[in-house]
Write a protein that holds these residues in place. Structure first.
Motif, mmCIF file in Angstrom:
data_model
loop_
_atom_site.group_PDB
_atom_site.id
_atom_site.type_symbol
_atom_site.label_atom_id
_atom_site.label_comp_id
_atom_site.label_asym_id
_atom_site.label_seq_id
_atom_site.Cartn_x
_atom_site.Cartn_y
_atom_site.Cartn_z
ATOM 1 N N CYS A 32 0.851 -1.192 0.000
ATOM 2 C CA CYS A 32 0.000 0.000 0.000
ATOM 3 C C CYS A 32 0.883 1.236 0.000
ATOM 4 O O CYS A 32 1.444 1.625 1.027
ATOM 5 C CB CYS A 32 -0.906 -0.030 1.226
ATOM 6 S SG CYS A 32 -2.045 1.359 1.335
ATOM 7 N N GLY A 33 1.027 1.851 -1.161
ATOM 8 C CA GLY A 33 1.880 3.027 -1.304
ATOM 9 C C GLY A 33 2.042 3.350 -2.767
ATOM 10 O O GLY A 33 1.317 2.829 -3.617
ATOM 11 N N GLY A 34 3.000 4.199 -3.090
ATOM 12 C CA GLY A 34 3.291 4.507 -4.475
ATOM 13 C C GLY A 34 4.122 3.411 -5.115
ATOM 14 O O GLY A 34 4.370 2.357 -4.534
ATOM 15 N N ASP A 35 4.585 3.677 -6.343
ATOM 16 C CA ASP A 35 5.334 2.665 -7.083
ATOM 17 C C ASP A 35 6.616 2.253 -6.367
ATOM 18 O O ASP A 35 7.031 1.092 -6.430
ATOM 19 C CB ASP A 35 5.663 3.179 -8.487
ATOM 20 C CG ASP A 35 4.439 3.224 -9.379
ATOM 21 O OD1 ASP A 35 3.635 2.284 -9.323
ATOM 22 O OD2 ASP A 35 4.288 4.197 -10.131
ATOM 23 N N GLY A 36 7.257 3.198 -5.670
ATOM 24 C CA GLY A 36 8.481 2.866 -4.956
ATOM 25 C C GLY A 36 8.235 1.873 -3.839
ATOM 26 O O GLY A 36 9.021 0.930 -3.633
ATOM 27 N N THR A 37 7.145 2.062 -3.096
ATOM 28 C CA THR A 37 6.789 1.133 -2.019
ATOM 29 C C THR A 37 6.459 -0.242 -2.588
ATOM 30 O O THR A 37 6.911 -1.273 -2.064
ATOM 31 C CB THR A 37 5.584 1.670 -1.228
ATOM 32 O OG1 THR A 37 5.896 2.961 -0.704
ATOM 33 C CG2 THR A 37 5.218 0.731 -0.096
ATOM 34 N N VAL A 38 5.672 -0.252 -3.652
ATOM 35 C CA VAL A 38 5.308 -1.528 -4.275
ATOM 36 C C VAL A 38 6.558 -2.264 -4.745
ATOM 37 O O VAL A 38 6.702 -3.474 -4.536
ATOM 38 C CB VAL A 38 4.331 -1.290 -5.444
ATOM 39 C CG1 VAL A 38 4.084 -2.584 -6.213
ATOM 40 C CG2 VAL A 38 3.014 -0.721 -4.928
ATOM 41 N N ARG A 39 7.481 -1.537 -5.360
ATOM 42 C CA ARG A 39 8.714 -2.153 -5.848
ATOM 43 C C ARG A 39 9.517 -2.770 -4.700
ATOM 44 O O ARG A 39 10.015 -3.896 -4.801
ATOM 45 C CB ARG A 39 9.570 -1.123 -6.591
ATOM 46 C CG ARG A 39 10.905 -1.665 -7.065
ATOM 47 C CD ARG A 39 11.857 -0.553 -7.418
ATOM 48 N NE ARG A 39 12.051 0.382 -6.315
ATOM 49 C CZ ARG A 39 12.780 0.116 -5.243
ATOM 50 N NH1 ARG A 39 13.378 -1.049 -5.100
ATOM 51 N NH2 ARG A 39 12.910 1.020 -4.283
#
Length: 297
Positions: A64-71
């Motif tokens: 749960c977050g932006g693309d950086g968190t998902v990555r």
């Protein structure tokens, strides 16, 4: 009773306690236990938390977050056998958009607990994994010029402003080598390597990209002036397959890029140290991700 972990970037959620309550309630509707709740920090953006979730023997991990968190979460789950699901928050969420994972909390939870598991590829840039795209040149320079404050205030439009501010940057002289093919040199504005095709605003940079084909798609953009930029924009917006010196597309399993000066670089919206040599490769079938049950195979 099945149990999930939720790894959340607290800077991306306006009311963290409310969000936690809503996530727990949605999971309960589907007969899942209260989740293991883990919040990212500056020291751990999600990789270590994902490994902790695996050690706790959860059945599923929500990022749960932006693309950086998902990555970061995805990187921590590679090889674990535990699937990931995505709850869309933040300004990017490009993986969720590309795989039609849903934009609301209810959709994201339902996809995670009732969807099917899809096995997809990842990209690797200088040892770091990415799920969406990596690149050098203008796209990374755009990220350098886009502040967290502007993203919070203007959303995806902040990236447009960041890109416009860097249009006068000098072009890149870059030598590319794809797989075992001969090297070739281009004078470009940016080189993008994608695992999926869509970027902010629904723009399809790689119309033929598939995240499970064992290959990465490469886009070389080389417009020289305003007329060239307008032509590039029209072709991208209309998904024209025509290529020339301004737009070239390739596919490869391995990509090496050498530039004549250090260039800004990014992967899934996170900047990495500028460099003159960039190596990218595909990691086939590296990730288990939950997608809607009726999603195309």
């Amino acid at each position: 009773m099945p149990r999930a972990a939720v790894i959340v970037n607290p800077t991306k959620v306006p009311d963290l306690e409310l969000h936690r309550t809503e996530v727990t309630a949605e999971l309960a509707k589907h007969g899942w236990a209260e989740p293991l709740w883990l919040e990212t920090t500056v020291e751990d953006g999600g990789h270590g938390l994902a490994r902790r979730a695996v050690d706790e023997q959860v059945d599923l991990v929500f990022a749960c977050g932006g693309d950086g968190t998902v990555r970061a979460v995805i990187h921590g789950l590679v090889g674990s056998g535990v699937p990931v699901a995505v709850l869309s928050v933040g300004t990017g969420n490009l993986l969720a958009q590309n795989l039609a994972l849903g934009t609301s909390l209810a959709e994201g939870i339902a996809t995670g607990v009732t969807g099917r598991t899809r096995v997809v590829d990842l990209g690797v840039i200088d040892g770091e994994m990415f799920a969406v795209m990596a690149g050098i040149g203008l796209d990374a320079a755009m990220l350098e010029s886009t502040t967290e404050k502007s993203k919070s205030r203007f959303g995806a439009l902040a990236y447009v402003a960041g890109a416009l501010s860097r249009l006068r940057d000098r072009p890149i002289r870059v030598t590319l080598r794809l797989d075992d093919g001969p090297p070739f040199t281009r004078r470009a504005r940016m080189v993008l390597v994608g695992n999926v095709g869509r970027v902010q605003g629904g723009l399809q940079l790689f119309p033929a990209a598939e995240p499970d084909d064992g290959r990465l798609d490469v886009l070389v953009l080389a417009p020289y002036g305003l007329r060239d930029w307008l032509g590039v924009a029209v072709r991208l917006l209309t998904r024209s397959p025509r290529e020339d010196r301004r737009i070239e597309r390739f596919t490869a399993r391995t990509i090496r890029m050498d530039t004549t000066r250090p260039m800004p670089r990014q992967y899934d919206g996170d900047l990495i140290e500028s460099g003159v040599t960039t190596r990218i490769m595909v990691a086939p079938k590296a990730l288990l991700i939950r997608v809607p049950a009726d999603a195309a195979r």
